[in-house]
Motif scaffolding. Sequence first.
Motif, mmCIF file in Angstrom:
data_model
loop_
_atom_site.group_PDB
_atom_site.id
_atom_site.type_symbol
_atom_site.label_atom_id
_atom_site.label_comp_id
_atom_site.label_asym_id
_atom_site.label_seq_id
_atom_site.Cartn_x
_atom_site.Cartn_y
_atom_site.Cartn_z
ATOM 1 N N LEU A 53 16.546 -34.060 47.352
ATOM 2 C CA LEU A 53 16.122 -33.597 46.042
ATOM 3 C C LEU A 53 15.844 -34.766 45.109
ATOM 4 O O LEU A 53 14.840 -34.763 44.373
ATOM 5 C CB LEU A 53 17.185 -32.674 45.431
ATOM 6 C CG LEU A 53 16.829 -32.091 44.060
ATOM 7 C CD1 LEU A 53 15.543 -31.289 44.131
ATOM 8 C CD2 LEU A 53 17.980 -31.226 43.530
ATOM 9 N N GLY A 62 6.099 -32.849 43.502
ATOM 10 C CA GLY A 62 6.409 -31.603 44.191
ATOM 11 C C GLY A 62 5.813 -31.643 45.583
ATOM 12 O O GLY A 62 5.054 -32.555 45.932
ATOM 13 N N ARG A 71 6.477 -23.749 47.329
ATOM 14 C CA ARG A 71 6.310 -24.879 46.420
ATOM 15 C C ARG A 71 7.683 -25.461 46.076
ATOM 16 O O ARG A 71 8.473 -24.838 45.379
ATOM 17 C CB ARG A 71 5.623 -24.415 45.129
ATOM 18 C CG ARG A 71 4.294 -23.658 45.302
ATOM 19 C CD ARG A 71 4.476 -22.144 45.325
ATOM 20 N NE ARG A 71 3.191 -21.435 45.364
ATOM 21 C CZ ARG A 71 2.763 -20.651 44.377
ATOM 22 N NH1 ARG A 71 3.478 -20.487 43.280
ATOM 23 N NH2 ARG A 71 1.617 -20.030 44.492
ATOM 24 N N PHE A 72 7.960 -26.649 46.590
ATOM 25 C CA PHE A 72 9.188 -27.355 46.231
ATOM 26 C C PHE A 72 8.919 -28.185 44.976
ATOM 27 O O PHE A 72 7.914 -28.901 44.902
ATOM 28 C CB PHE A 72 9.645 -28.273 47.370
ATOM 29 C CG PHE A 72 10.257 -27.552 48.528
ATOM 30 C CD1 PHE A 72 11.594 -27.193 48.525
ATOM 31 C CD2 PHE A 72 9.485 -27.227 49.639
ATOM 32 C CE1 PHE A 72 12.164 -26.514 49.596
ATOM 33 C CE2 PHE A 72 10.040 -26.561 50.721
ATOM 34 C CZ PHE A 72 11.380 -26.200 50.703
ATOM 35 N N VAL A 97 14.800 -24.805 42.523
ATOM 36 C CA VAL A 97 14.212 -25.954 43.233
ATOM 37 C C VAL A 97 12.915 -25.624 43.964
ATOM 38 O O VAL A 97 12.212 -26.535 44.408
ATOM 39 C CB VAL A 97 15.221 -26.554 44.233
ATOM 40 C CG1 VAL A 97 16.363 -27.235 43.496
ATOM 41 C CG2 VAL A 97 15.751 -25.487 45.197
ATOM 42 N N ALA A 98 12.583 -24.345 44.091
ATOM 43 C CA ALA A 98 11.356 -23.962 44.804
ATOM 44 C C ALA A 98 11.010 -22.521 44.481
ATOM 45 O O ALA A 98 11.864 -21.740 44.035
ATOM 46 C CB ALA A 98 11.524 -24.138 46.314
ATOM 47 N N ASP A 100 7.724 -19.312 45.693
ATOM 48 C CA ASP A 100 6.704 -19.023 46.703
ATOM 49 C C ASP A 100 5.636 -18.071 46.192
ATOM 50 O O ASP A 100 5.729 -17.533 45.079
ATOM 51 C CB ASP A 100 7.346 -18.505 47.992
ATOM 52 C CG ASP A 100 8.216 -17.257 47.776
ATOM 53 O OD1 ASP A 100 7.841 -16.426 46.932
ATOM 54 O OD2 ASP A 100 9.251 -17.121 48.449
ATOM 55 N N PHE A 137 20.085 -27.606 51.303
ATOM 56 C CA PHE A 137 18.728 -27.745 50.780
ATOM 57 C C PHE A 137 17.885 -28.667 51.654
ATOM 58 O O PHE A 137 16.745 -28.349 51.988
ATOM 59 C CB PHE A 137 18.773 -28.279 49.342
ATOM 60 C CG PHE A 137 17.415 -28.637 48.796
ATOM 61 C CD1 PHE A 137 16.543 -27.644 48.380
ATOM 62 C CD2 PHE A 137 17.011 -29.964 48.720
ATOM 63 C CE1 PHE A 137 15.274 -27.967 47.885
ATOM 64 C CE2 PHE A 137 15.754 -30.293 48.219
ATOM 65 C CZ PHE A 137 14.883 -29.298 47.808
ATOM 66 N N PHE A 141 14.503 -27.657 53.644
ATOM 67 C CA PHE A 141 13.258 -28.358 53.332
ATOM 68 C C PHE A 141 12.573 -28.821 54.620
ATOM 69 O O PHE A 141 11.370 -28.603 54.811
ATOM 70 C CB PHE A 141 13.552 -29.544 52.420
ATOM 71 C CG PHE A 141 12.353 -30.373 52.079
ATOM 72 C CD1 PHE A 141 11.418 -29.918 51.167
ATOM 73 C CD2 PHE A 141 12.154 -31.607 52.672
ATOM 74 C CE1 PHE A 141 10.298 -30.683 50.856
ATOM 75 C CE2 PHE A 141 11.053 -32.382 52.370
ATOM 76 C CZ PHE A 141 10.120 -31.913 51.457
ATOM 77 N N SER A 144 11.361 -25.783 56.718
ATOM 78 C CA SER A 144 10.225 -25.052 56.169
ATOM 79 C C SER A 144 8.882 -25.631 56.605
ATOM 80 O O SER A 144 7.846 -24.978 56.466
ATOM 81 C CB SER A 144 10.284 -25.049 54.641
ATOM 82 O OG SER A 144 9.992 -26.332 54.104
#
Length: 206
Positions: A53, A62, A71-72, A97-98, A100, A137, A141, A144
């Motif tokens: 992060l 991002g 979208r992070f 933090v994200a 969609d 997290f 990440f 994903s």
Amino acid sequence: MKSLEQLIDTQDDAIVQIQAWQKDAQLAVTLLPAAANSGAQLQQLQITTHSVLGALVYHTGGVLIADGWLRFLGSGSAQLPRDVVSWNSDNSGYLLVADDLVGGFFAINGGALGSDVGALYYLSPDSTDWEPLEVAFSDFFQWSMSENLLQFYADLGIDSLLNEYRHISCEQALHFYPPLWSQEGNISSSNRRLVPVTELRALKLA
């Protein structure tokens, strides 16, 4: 408060690992350029770039997965104006933090979502409750970027929706009516329209 120099890990900066994950990704992964004030944001968060992060905030504006389906948040950019600091200025007990395309939100628990502080949660469009993902997290990440993400969203019609909304702005997400969490709601039959992510946040997280 730690200085910016203390927060930048020159020996083991996670951006190196992030770039390696991007290179090996099975889905499209876009690292957006960092904002000019990314250092100030990192210092405000008081996390180091050793963490994923922290590296996202300092080194990127991002990250977009699967052409913006997921979208992070980082330090913000023209393509993804939301940044971690301003998007969490209300100090709600979790850190967003994200988000969609289908209007879901991801957050790191700061105490408001349960006793598992630091755990990652998801507020799905077909639920009114935050659901623990039982994964860190950083692991989510990385995960994903693989085709596993398609399975994660299979019930929400990722294949057809990605084709239909591939080039939408990351400032928008889908709003369904009747809501998918209601008895009448259904991913196939509910009406859907694109709305600002800020509007969905106000509706779902008020």
